[in-house]
Scaffold this motif. Structure first.
Motif, PDB file in Angstrom:
ATOM      1  N   ALA A 292       0.852  -1.192   0.000  1.00  7.91           N
ATOM      2  CA  ALA A 292       0.000   0.000   0.000  1.00  7.91           C
ATOM      3  C   ALA A 292       0.885   1.238   0.000  1.00  7.91           C
ATOM      4  N   GLN A 293       0.434   2.274  -0.672  1.00  3.88           N
ATOM      5  CA  GLN A 293       1.213   3.509  -0.745  1.00  3.88           C
ATOM      6  C   GLN A 293       1.313   4.203   0.608  1.00  3.88           C
ATOM      7  N   ILE A 294       2.388   4.945   0.765  1.00  6.15           N
ATOM      8  CA  ILE A 294       2.563   5.754   1.966  1.00  6.15           C
ATOM      9  C   ILE A 294       1.424   6.755   2.039  1.00  6.15           C
ATOM     10  N   GLY A 295       0.804   6.832   3.192  1.00  4.24           N
ATOM     11  CA  GLY A 295      -0.299   7.764   3.396  1.00  4.24           C
ATOM     12  C   GLY A 295      -1.651   7.225   2.972  1.00  4.24           C
ATOM     13  N   SER A 296      -1.673   6.028   2.401  1.00  2.00           N
ATOM     14  CA  SER A 296      -2.955   5.446   1.987  1.00  2.00           C
ATOM     15  C   SER A 296      -3.768   5.072   3.229  1.00  2.00           C
ATOM     16  N   PRO A 297      -5.066   4.870   3.067  1.00  2.04           N
ATOM     17  CA  PRO A 297      -5.882   4.462   4.223  1.00  2.04           C
ATOM     18  C   PRO A 297      -5.364   3.185   4.882  1.00  2.04           C
ATOM     19  N   ALA A 298      -4.933   2.215   4.078  1.00  4.60           N
ATOM     20  CA  ALA A 298      -4.420   0.968   4.662  1.00  4.60           C
ATOM     21  C   ALA A 298      -3.145   1.234   5.462  1.00  4.60           C
ATOM     22  N   HIS A 299      -2.267   2.065   4.921  1.00  7.51           N
ATOM     23  CA  HIS A 299      -1.026   2.398   5.619  1.00  7.51           C
ATOM     24  C   HIS A 299      -1.316   3.107   6.935  1.00  7.51           C
ATOM     25  N   MET A 300      -2.186   4.099   6.880  1.00  9.84           N
ATOM     26  CA  MET A 300      -2.490   4.873   8.086  1.00  9.84           C
ATOM     27  C   MET A 300      -3.187   4.005   9.142  1.00  9.84           C
ATOM     28  N   ALA A 301      -4.050   3.093   8.689  1.00 13.40           N
ATOM     29  CA  ALA A 301      -4.727   2.196   9.640  1.00 13.40           C
ATOM     30  C   ALA A 301      -3.716   1.274  10.313  1.00 13.40           C
ATOM     31  N   ALA A 302      -2.754   0.760   9.531  1.00 14.41           N
ATOM     32  CA  ALA A 302      -1.724  -0.104  10.112  1.00 14.41           C
ATOM     33  C   ALA A 302      -0.881   0.671  11.117  1.00 14.41           C
ATOM     34  N   LEU A 303      -0.488   1.892  10.764  1.00 17.58           N
ATOM     35  CA  LEU A 303       0.307   2.706  11.696  1.00 17.58           C
ATOM     36  C   LEU A 303      -0.458   2.971  12.986  1.00 17.58           C
ATOM     37  N   THR A 304      -1.733   3.271  12.859  1.00 20.37           N
ATOM     38  CA  THR A 304      -2.544   3.562  14.046  1.00 20.37           C
ATOM     39  C   THR A 304      -2.617   2.350  14.966  1.00 20.37           C
ATOM     40  N   ARG A 305      -2.831   1.177  14.369  1.00 18.55           N
ATOM     41  CA  ARG A 305      -2.935  -0.034  15.204  1.00 18.55           C
ATOM     42  C   ARG A 305      -1.602  -0.377  15.845  1.00 18.55           C
TER      43      ARG A 305
ATOM     44  N   ALA B 217       7.532   0.677  37.654  1.00 20.27           N
ATOM     45  CA  ALA B 217       6.974   1.201  38.920  1.00 20.27           C
ATOM     46  C   ALA B 217       7.130   0.189  40.051  1.00 20.27           C
ATOM     47  N   LYS B 218       7.250  -1.112  39.695  1.00 16.39           N
ATOM     48  CA  LYS B 218       7.461  -2.162  40.697  1.00 16.39           C
ATOM     49  C   LYS B 218       8.946  -2.327  41.033  1.00 16.39           C
ATOM     50  N   GLY B 219       9.811  -1.599  40.298  1.00 17.70           N
ATOM     51  CA  GLY B 219      11.235  -1.655  40.590  1.00 17.70           C
ATOM     52  C   GLY B 219      12.101  -2.258  39.505  1.00 17.70           C
ATOM     53  N   ASP B 220      11.496  -2.794  38.450  1.00 18.02           N
ATOM     54  CA  ASP B 220      12.303  -3.358  37.366  1.00 18.02           C
ATOM     55  C   ASP B 220      12.999  -2.239  36.590  1.00 18.02           C
ATOM     56  N   ASP B 221      14.274  -2.486  36.257  1.00 21.12           N
ATOM     57  CA  ASP B 221      15.046  -1.537  35.452  1.00 21.12           C
ATOM     58  C   ASP B 221      15.006  -2.026  34.008  1.00 21.12           C
ATOM     59  N   ILE B 222      14.177  -1.417  33.194  1.00 24.56           N
ATOM     60  CA  ILE B 222      13.948  -1.900  31.831  1.00 24.56           C
ATOM     61  C   ILE B 222      14.341  -0.820  30.825  1.00 24.56           C
ATOM     62  N   LEU B 223      15.220  -1.207  29.882  1.00 24.98           N
ATOM     63  CA  LEU B 223      15.548  -0.340  28.743  1.00 24.98           C
ATOM     64  C   LEU B 223      14.589  -0.696  27.618  1.00 24.98           C
ATOM     65  N   PHE B 224      13.866   0.259  27.101  1.00 21.93           N
ATOM     66  CA  PHE B 224      12.850   0.038  26.069  1.00 21.93           C
ATOM     67  C   PHE B 224      13.271   0.790  24.816  1.00 21.93           C
ATOM     68  N   MET B 225      13.439   0.056  23.721  1.00 19.83           N
ATOM     69  CA  MET B 225      13.811   0.676  22.444  1.00 19.83           C
ATOM     70  C   MET B 225      12.819   0.239  21.373  1.00 19.83           C
ATOM     71  N   VAL B 226      12.502   1.151  20.471  1.00 22.26           N
ATOM     72  CA  VAL B 226      11.626   0.854  19.339  1.00 22.26           C
ATOM     73  C   VAL B 226      12.391   1.220  18.068  1.00 22.26           C
ATOM     74  N   GLY B 227      12.401   0.317  17.103  1.00 20.61           N
ATOM     75  CA  GLY B 227      13.125   0.579  15.867  1.00 20.61           C
ATOM     76  C   GLY B 227      12.435  -0.064  14.684  1.00 20.61           C
ATOM     77  N   SER B 228      13.053   0.093  13.545  1.00 21.46           N
ATOM     78  CA  SER B 228      12.534  -0.477  12.312  1.00 21.46           C
ATOM     79  C   SER B 228      13.691  -1.054  11.509  1.00 21.46           C
ATOM     80  N   ASP B 229      13.421  -2.148  10.796  1.00 22.38           N
ATOM     81  CA  ASP B 229      14.493  -2.767  10.023  1.00 22.38           C
ATOM     82  C   ASP B 229      14.742  -2.053   8.703  1.00 22.38           C
ATOM     83  N   HIS B 230      13.767  -1.346   8.193  1.00 24.18           N
ATOM     84  CA  HIS B 230      13.970  -0.565   6.977  1.00 24.18           C
ATOM     85  C   HIS B 230      12.788   0.371   6.781  1.00 24.18           C
ATOM     86  N   GLY B 231      12.966   1.329   5.883  1.00 22.83           N
ATOM     87  CA  GLY B 231      11.904   2.262   5.581  1.00 22.83           C
ATOM     88  C   GLY B 231      11.247   1.922   4.254  1.00 22.83           C
ATOM     89  N   HIS B 232      10.350   2.767   3.852  1.00 24.58           N
ATOM     90  CA  HIS B 232       9.643   2.586   2.581  1.00 24.58           C
ATOM     91  C   HIS B 232       9.558   3.922   1.850  1.00 24.58           C
TER      92      HIS B 232
END
Ligand SMILES: [Zn+2]
Length: 129
Positions: free
Chosen positions: A42-55, A72-87
């Protein structure tokens, strides 16, 4: 389960419950199939693309909220979000083998003196003299 958004929803739920809450490990990875899967079709910005991004954005939010609760319970967690490639949206493409054949390089391509390797929206041409 088939790849796609429904599978991502199921995996996010399992990840939050079984990996983050019940059995935390030193390193954990959650890999979503979307929005990549949708964006391959699906094209960038298409309804399908935007729906997938939202979900997926909501699922990442669920994971972040779970991590916040564990922190908050005391766990020390490093959280990272990434992507393997762009479009990117491509408006025009060429058949490289066809182009080579139409421009007089067919014999060289067939004998292996000239070859090419595609990568994303580019192609590298190799010539052996
Ligand atoms: Zn991909």
């Amino acid at each position: 389960m088939a790849p796609g958004l429904d599978g991502d929803v199921a995996m996010a739920g399992l990840f939050c419950q079984e990996v983050l809450r019940e059995n935390p490990r030193a390193i954990s990875v959650l890999w979503f199939g979307d929005p990549d899967l949708t964006m391959h079709n699906a094209q960038i910005g298409s309804p399908a693309h935007m729906a997938a991004l939202t979900r997926i954005d909501a699922l990442v939010g669920d994971v972040a909220a779970t991590i916040d609760a564990e922190r908050a319970k005391g766990d020390d967690i490093l959280f990272m979000v990434g992507s393997d490639h762009g479009h990117e949206t491509v408006g025009y493409g060429i058949n490289v083998a066809g182009w080579l054949d139409e421009n007089g390089f067919g014999k060289l391509r067939e004998t292996g003196q000239m070859s090419f390797a595609t990568q994303g929206t580019a192609a590298l041409l190799y010539w052996r003299s």
